[in-house]
Design a protein around this motif. Structure first.
Motif, PDB file in Angstrom:
ATOM      1  N   UNK A  90     -28.849   6.153  -4.168  1.00  0.00           N
ATOM      2  CA  UNK A  90     -30.164   5.775  -4.675  1.00  0.00           C
ATOM      3  C   UNK A  90     -31.273   6.712  -4.251  1.00  0.00           C
ATOM      4  N   UNK A  91     -30.947   7.708  -3.380  1.00  0.00           N
ATOM      5  CA  UNK A  91     -31.967   8.662  -2.925  1.00  0.00           C
ATOM      6  C   UNK A  91     -32.487   9.475  -4.112  1.00  0.00           C
ATOM      7  N   UNK A  92     -33.766   9.835  -4.044  1.00  0.00           N
ATOM      8  CA  UNK A  92     -34.390  10.640  -5.098  1.00  0.00           C
ATOM      9  C   UNK A  92     -34.581  12.054  -4.568  1.00  0.00           C
ATOM     10  N   UNK A  93     -33.962  13.021  -5.224  1.00  0.00           N
ATOM     11  CA  UNK A  93     -34.129  14.419  -4.866  1.00  0.00           C
ATOM     12  C   UNK A  93     -35.325  14.969  -5.638  1.00  0.00           C
ATOM     13  N   UNK A  94     -36.382  15.324  -4.900  1.00  0.00           N
ATOM     14  CA  UNK A  94     -37.616  15.812  -5.525  1.00  0.00           C
ATOM     15  C   UNK A  94     -37.655  17.338  -5.427  1.00  0.00           C
ATOM     16  N   UNK A  95     -37.627  17.986  -6.579  1.00  0.00           N
ATOM     17  CA  UNK A  95     -37.643  19.443  -6.634  1.00  0.00           C
ATOM     18  C   UNK A  95     -38.896  19.905  -7.367  1.00  0.00           C
ATOM     19  N   UNK A  96     -39.651  20.783  -6.717  1.00  0.00           N
ATOM     20  CA  UNK A  96     -40.826  21.390  -7.335  1.00  0.00           C
ATOM     21  C   UNK A  96     -40.506  22.850  -7.618  1.00  0.00           C
ATOM     22  N   UNK A 119     -24.742   9.130  -7.189  1.00  0.00           N
ATOM     23  CA  UNK A 119     -25.537   8.339  -6.254  1.00  0.00           C
ATOM     24  C   UNK A 119     -26.993   8.789  -6.189  1.00  0.00           C
ATOM     25  N   UNK A 120     -27.316   9.921  -6.839  1.00  0.00           N
ATOM     26  CA  UNK A 120     -28.656  10.501  -6.728  1.00  0.00           C
ATOM     27  C   UNK A 120     -29.497  10.293  -7.981  1.00  0.00           C
ATOM     28  N   UNK A 121     -30.815  10.278  -7.753  1.00  0.00           N
ATOM     29  CA  UNK A 121     -31.794  10.342  -8.835  1.00  0.00           C
ATOM     30  C   UNK A 121     -32.552  11.661  -8.673  1.00  0.00           C
ATOM     31  N   UNK A 122     -33.152  12.167  -9.748  1.00  0.00           N
ATOM     32  CA  UNK A 122     -33.778  13.488  -9.696  1.00  0.00           C
ATOM     33  C   UNK A 122     -35.215  13.428 -10.214  1.00  0.00           C
ATOM     34  N   UNK A 123     -36.116  14.021  -9.443  1.00  0.00           N
ATOM     35  CA  UNK A 123     -37.531  14.110  -9.811  1.00  0.00           C
ATOM     36  C   UNK A 123     -37.891  15.597  -9.841  1.00  0.00           C
ATOM     37  N   UNK A 124     -37.963  16.180 -11.030  1.00  0.00           N
ATOM     38  CA  UNK A 124     -38.201  17.611 -11.197  1.00  0.00           C
ATOM     39  C   UNK A 124     -39.609  17.827 -11.729  1.00  0.00           C
ATOM     40  N   UNK A 125     -40.360  18.723 -11.090  1.00  0.00           N
ATOM     41  CA  UNK A 125     -41.745  18.929 -11.490  1.00  0.00           C
ATOM     42  C   UNK A 125     -42.145  20.396 -11.382  1.00  0.00           C
TER      43      UNK A 125
END
Length: 283
Positions: A90-96, A119-125
């Motif tokens: 459930x962890x969110x991997x935040x990549x800028x 198992x991961x979520x992804x936050x790409x920005x």
């Protein structure tokens, strides 16, 4: 000696220099940080921080506490890493990521990577986010970050050359400025020197810039791999200088052994490695 919960407030104020910065990093408020620092000061019986201009500077006594706090942090981080072989489900991997790098790589292998890590979520920005203030986990870009206490790793380089449409290569009368992050001025140097004028068009998107090149007599600095792959684009004969932009991946030092960060670095190298190192540069 104080519990780790007391020392981490001292460590946060040292790293961020301001109460508001420490509060943001600890996900609390300024009043709580101030109260905990005052309590620790009373316990030690000595001044721990001095206010200089707008920043808080540690005293010698405080620096001793900071050394203890950093040692404790490393030990706790190591224990956490050894006890957790992978990210928490459930962890969110935040990549800028810099806008142009996102376009170049296309994150083409992200679907396969996401399937391998259900198992991961992804936050790409592509919007700027701070590592020091824990707004993101990893930053990939052209500039070597200096904010906070960061780990920086060069993962490649991007080679740029001046290109125009084959119909305009010898008659280009102006140029297009493309967003290359903090290295934009370096990337544009050959065009500024040649035209001795400001750009006619400013644009962030590489794809849109290449589309403009097919309709207007303009030159632009493009990744050589992209310029060579497009049959309609050719190097501008009068502009032979090439520019190399280093590519950096960065994360906060406190996350050095974090399994989520390790997985994120693997993803970046997997998704972007070929795009950066193939025809466009070497580490």
């Amino acid at each position: 000696m104080q519990h780790w919960d007391d020392l981490r407030f001292c460590l946060a104020l040292y790293r961020h220099s301001t109460m508001s910065g420490a509060a943001h990093a600890l996900r609390t408020n300024v009043a709580t940080v101030s109260r905990r620092i005052e309590r620790l000061t009373e316990t030690m019986g000595e001044t721990l921080f001095l206010r200089l201009d707008k920043a808080w500077e540690p005293t010698e006594t405080c620096r001793n506490l900071i050394s203890i706090a950093e040692r404790t942090e490393r030990q706790l981080t190591g224990l956490e890493a050894s006890s957790n072989q992978g990210p928490v489900p459930g962890s969110v991997l935040r990549l800028t990521c810099d806008h142009s790098l996102m376009e170049i790589s296309g994150l083409k292998t992200l679907p396969c990577f996401a399937q391998a890590h259900p198992e991961l979520r992804f936050d790409l920005s592509v919007k700027p986010r701070s590592l020091a203030y824990a707004e993101t986990d990893l930053v990939v870009g052209f500039n070597e970050p200096e904010e906070g206490r960061l780990v920086r790793q060069r993962i490649g380089a991007l080679n740029l050359g001046a290109y125009a449409h084959s119909s305009y290569a010898e008659t280009a009368s102006s140029w297009v400025s493309i967003g290359y992050g903090a290295s934009k001025h370096t990337a544009e140097r050959p065009l500024r020197d040649h035209f001795e004028d400001s750009p006619r068009i400013w644009i962030e998107s590489l794809a849109l810039a290449m589309s403009l090149a097919k309709q207007l007599p303009v030159a632009m600095m493009l990744p050589i791999s992209m310029g060579e792959a497009d049959a309609d684009l050719v190097p501008v004969p009068e502009i032979t200088d090439r520019v190399t932009l280093p590519i950096w991946i960065s994360y906060h030092v406190s996350r050095k052994l974090d399994p989520l960060v390790r997985v994120g670095i693997d993803m970046v190298q997997d998704c972007m490695g070929k795009a950066l190192l193939g025809g466009s540069g070497t580490p």
